[in-house]
Write an enzyme that holds these catalytic residues in place. Sequence first.
Site, PDB file in Angstrom:
ATOM      1  CE1 TYR A 159      -3.424   2.774   0.383  1.00  0.00           C
ATOM      2  CE2 TYR A 159      -2.060   3.521   2.209  1.00  0.00           C
ATOM      3  CZ  TYR A 159      -3.076   3.748   1.307  1.00  0.00           C
ATOM      4  OH  TYR A 159      -3.736   4.952   1.310  1.00  0.00           O
ATOM      5  N   GLY A 190      -3.026  11.832   6.551  1.00  0.00           N
ATOM      6  CA  GLY A 190      -2.709  10.718   7.439  1.00  0.00           C
ATOM      7  C   GLY A 190      -4.008   9.972   7.711  1.00  0.00           C
TER       8      GLY A 190
HETATM    9  C1  8X3 Z   1      -4.153   6.335   4.536  1.00  0.00           C
HETATM   10  C2  8X3 Z   1      -3.262   6.620   5.677  1.00  0.00           C
HETATM   11  O1  8X3 Z   1      -1.658   5.602   7.401  1.00  0.00           O
HETATM   12  O2  8X3 Z   1      -3.849   4.594   7.184  1.00  0.00           O
HETATM   13  O3  8X3 Z   1      -3.498   6.453   3.328  1.00  0.00           O
HETATM   14  O4  8X3 Z   1      -2.205   4.256   5.494  1.00  0.00           O
HETATM   15  S1  8X3 Z   1      -2.730   5.182   6.446  1.00  0.00           S
END
Ligand code: 8X3
Length: 259
Positions: A159, A190
């Site tokens: 991811y 975030g």
């Molecule tokens: C979303 C933020 O830190 O949950 O992209 O991956 S996190």
Amino acid sequence: MSLMSLQGKIVFITGASAGIGAATALAFASEGARLLLAARRAGKLAEVASAALARGAPSVHSIDMDVRDHRAVQNAIDSLPAEWAEIDVLVNNAGLSRGLDKLYMGRIEDWEEMIDTNVKGLLYVTRAVVPGMVVRGRGHVINMGSTAGELTYPNGAVYCATKAAERSINDGLRQDVLGTPVRVTSVDPGMVETDFSLVRFRGDRDRAAKVYKGVKPLTADDIAEVIVWAAGRPAHVNIARVVLTPVQQANSLLFHRDG
Ligand code: 8X3
């Protein structure tokens, strides 16, 4: 300073059926923008479209589209009715996470889904929409990044890699449209409370709830406000990147949790 009026502008949002995409649709609706909304879930998208009209969007056009299918994406853009073809703002929002596993234990199908949506989907939509912006001499691409693209966290390598790729693509596109009036922005949140964690954990509500435990997360509306703000800057201003986190989050690895 002459702000960019969003009244009557055509704003194309991918992943518009929920979360940040849906909130962004409503925020642009409040500014009087015309909305081109794309998602895979036609039923949910119809609900967002009705809400956007109620909020003040002069018109809404919905497209049932999976960003992972490049022919479908190109075809959807090529066959837009003339009154919808001149897209002013593209919000490349469609994206997801699947799983939170050690890289060497990860599920290949989770990797494919994230890479196909977050990286290849973003490229396909950009490739289909930006040539028209360059020819028309106007346009703004707003990509959804993440703090995950700046700093990789354990069990999230793939991811995080997709969001690091978004960062590179965002910066590369800005260089490649230099000399045209097209603007390119990345909005990098975030922790945001949406269905993000529920999707990541395939519907496991307890596990998803733990992600937000003891932290007041950002909301989808917080992100939508920043997107609309970036789009509304005067035409000579390009917001390259906005990073925003809850106050209780310093970066993708460090949180302060109550209790
Ligand atoms: C979303 C933020 O830190 O949950 O992209 O991956 S996190």
